[in-house]
Write a protein that holds these residues in place. Structure first.
Motif, PDB file in Angstrom:
ATOM      1  N   THR A 185       0.868  -1.206  -0.074  1.00 54.61           N
ATOM      2  CA  THR A 185      -0.043   0.087   0.228  1.00 54.61           C
ATOM      3  C   THR A 185       0.901   0.925  -0.020  1.00 54.61           C
ATOM      4  O   THR A 185       0.717   2.136  -0.890  1.00 54.61           O
ATOM      5  CB  THR A 185      -0.992  -0.006   1.381  1.00 54.61           C
ATOM      6  OG1 THR A 185      -1.578  -1.313   1.284  1.00 54.61           O
ATOM      7  CG2 THR A 185      -1.876   1.006   1.229  1.00 54.61           C
ATOM      8  N   GLN A 186       2.037   1.085   0.890  1.00 60.50           N
ATOM      9  CA  GLN A 186       2.756   2.418   0.908  1.00 60.50           C
ATOM     10  C   GLN A 186       3.455   2.597  -0.332  1.00 60.50           C
ATOM     11  O   GLN A 186       3.475   4.048  -0.777  1.00 60.50           O
ATOM     12  CB  GLN A 186       3.727   2.223   2.054  1.00 60.50           C
ATOM     13  CG  GLN A 186       3.111   2.206   3.465  1.00 60.50           C
ATOM     14  CD  GLN A 186       4.029   2.150   4.528  1.00 60.50           C
ATOM     15  OE1 GLN A 186       4.940   3.075   4.490  1.00 60.50           O
ATOM     16  NE2 GLN A 186       3.965   1.438   5.592  1.00 60.50           N
ATOM     17  N   LEU A 187       4.051   1.509  -0.879  1.00 55.50           N
ATOM     18  CA  LEU A 187       4.569   1.794  -2.270  1.00 55.50           C
ATOM     19  C   LEU A 187       3.630   2.327  -3.164  1.00 55.50           C
ATOM     20  O   LEU A 187       4.045   3.280  -4.280  1.00 55.50           O
ATOM     21  CB  LEU A 187       5.152   0.663  -2.651  1.00 55.50           C
ATOM     22  CG  LEU A 187       6.580  -0.071  -1.915  1.00 55.50           C
ATOM     23  CD1 LEU A 187       6.696  -1.630  -2.167  1.00 55.50           C
ATOM     24  CD2 LEU A 187       7.883   0.973  -2.281  1.00 55.50           C
ATOM     25  N   GLU A 188       2.363   1.981  -3.226  1.00 57.31           N
ATOM     26  CA  GLU A 188       1.635   2.343  -4.204  1.00 57.31           C
ATOM     27  C   GLU A 188       1.155   3.792  -4.040  1.00 57.31           C
ATOM     28  O   GLU A 188       0.999   4.559  -4.796  1.00 57.31           O
ATOM     29  CB  GLU A 188       0.043   1.417  -3.929  1.00 57.31           C
ATOM     30  CG  GLU A 188       0.197   0.142  -5.035  1.00 57.31           C
ATOM     31  CD  GLU A 188      -0.863  -0.603  -4.698  1.00 57.31           C
ATOM     32  OE1 GLU A 188      -0.781  -1.595  -4.991  1.00 57.31           O
ATOM     33  OE2 GLU A 188      -1.957  -0.052  -4.213  1.00 57.31           O
ATOM     34  N   ILE A 189       1.009   4.105  -2.758  1.00 53.66           N
ATOM     35  CA  ILE A 189       0.731   5.745  -2.465  1.00 53.66           C
ATOM     36  C   ILE A 189       1.829   6.385  -2.876  1.00 53.66           C
ATOM     37  O   ILE A 189       1.451   7.688  -3.314  1.00 53.66           O
ATOM     38  CB  ILE A 189       0.356   5.573  -0.967  1.00 53.66           C
ATOM     39  CG1 ILE A 189      -0.843   4.970  -0.424  1.00 53.66           C
ATOM     40  CG2 ILE A 189       0.294   7.244  -0.559  1.00 53.66           C
ATOM     41  CD1 ILE A 189      -1.132   5.007   1.022  1.00 53.66           C
TER      42      ILE A 189
END
Ligand code: ADP
Length: 374
Positions: free
Chosen positions: A244-248
């Motif tokens: 999720t963090q990489l996507e954000i």
């Protein structure tokens, strides 16, 4: 016994080193204590000290800043000689180096004319060495205290930032409540607040864990519980935790994990910490650009490579960043204490492995971690 003879006897048997000089600086006599102090061989005393040596023009005395005092003493003034380390070898003769202080006293005749000068030496070698050792340990203590203060100051600063951010979230909510603003309870508003608060709490937890690890490293208590681990599984698990963090952050992540033997003996929790630290750094310094993670076998090592296309590190800094508190980024808005890579290296070394960074041409950085195969 005339007074000259009387003086000679006292001179010879005086319990401290004495050197009798002519006002021109020549040595007329040296006593027993002088010989015992300097341990200069007798032939050198006879052929050099008593014949050629001149205390008024000894370059070593000028170099060590007391030439002027000595020359004043030769004019008949009573002078105190400040401490120096006299090294006979520097004057080209054999003998023992000594820390000495001393005095020069004039001997005058009845008419007040200067006839001789007495130079005394006091051996302060043991005292000086003890003082130097004490000073060194005081300096070391001071350096350690400064390092501790720096550590406390960096930690406090870093911890304060997430706390301020959380406080702001709640102040804002409080104000909305007081103002009767219904939006405060909306799903959207709460979700936003929870995400921000959680992120800041994670950040604080990470900082506190780093501080604890540093203390463990300092006290030699960073212990590893080693078991058989498949590094491919560990990489996949760690990456999934950051999806999720990489996507954000807009970071597109590619993995290149071929079939192979990826088994090592290691501490699962600690190796995951190394991987997470590198991924966290990609989030911080990767500038939202693509990120590639590869697994390779190199001789007897499993090699993990993490390549980003972010702000990069200058080749001359790629080693320095593994030092404690070392940060090379000019982006001061990116939080961190410069401890993550230091801790990571300690963990990798405890696995008999290696970790280093390479400059990615044309941009970004590759971190390489190698752990020996089981
Ligand atoms: P922190 O990120 O908490 O400052 P680290 O020990 O993890 O501490 O990293 C040390 C420094 O190395 C960082 O401050 C940064 O300057 C640099 N660095 C680490 N990873 C990267 C990266 N992927 N790209 C560019 N610089 C990096």
């Amino acid at each position: 016994m005339d007074s000259v003879e009387n003086f000679r006897i006292h001179f010879e048997h005086a319990p401290f080193s004495m050197q009798l000089l002519s006002p021109s600086g020549k040595t007329l006599a040296v006593n027993r204590a002088w010989k015992a102090l300097w341990k200069i061989p007798e032939d050198i005393i006879q052929n050099y000290i008593l014949k050629e040596y001149n205390v008024g023009s000894d370059p070593q005395l000028d170099l060590k800043g007391i030439g002027e005092v000595i020359r004043r003493g030769l004019t008949g003034e009573v002078v105190e000689i400040p401490p120096i380390l006299y090294v006979p070898q520097e004057t080209g003769i054999s003998g023992d180096p000594k820390w000495v202080t001393g005095f020069m006293y004039p001997i005058k005749d009845k008419t007040g004319k200067l006839v001789e000068v007495v130079l005394t030496h006091q051996d302060i070698t043991a005292k000086t060495i003890a003082e130097q050792a004490l000073k060194k340990s005081r300096d070391e203590l001071q350096t350690a205290l400064n390092a501790r203060d720096e550590f406390i100051s960096i930690c406090s600063h870093e911890l304060k930032t997430p706390i301020t951010s959380i406080k702001l979230q709640f102040q804002l909510a409080e104000k909305m409540l007081n103002d009767g603003d219904e939006r405060v309870a909306s799903k959207e508003n709460l979700t936003k607040r929870i995400i921000t608060t959680n992120r800041q709490l994670d950040r604080m937890t990470r900082l506190i864990d780093e501080m604890l690890d540093i203390t463990r490293i300092n006290t030699g208590k960073l212990q590893m519980e080693k078991k058989s681990i498949n590094l491919k599984d560990l990489l996949e698990e760690s990456l999934s935790r950051f999806t999720t963090q990489l996507e954000i952050a807009g970071i597109e992540t590619t993995t290149d994990f071929p079939e192979g033997n990826w088994n090592v003996t290691g501490d699962r929790f600690r190796l995951e910490q190394v991987i997470s630290n590198i991924i966290t750094n990609t989030l911080k310094y990767g500038e939202g650009n693509p990120f590639v993670v590869r697994l390779r076998q190199r001789e007897n090592f499993v090699r993990m490579e993490f390549s980003d296309r972010g702000i990069g590190i200058r080749p001359e800094d790629t080693e320095r960043i593994f030092n404690r508190f070392e940060r090379v980024t000019s982006a001061t808005n990116i939080s961190g204490m410069g401890l993550g890579l230091f801790i990571s290296r300690q963990i990798v070394l405890a696995h008999n492995g290696r970790i280093w960074a390479e400059d990615n041409k044309p941009r970004g950085t590759t971190f390489v971690v190698e752990i020996p195969l089981s």
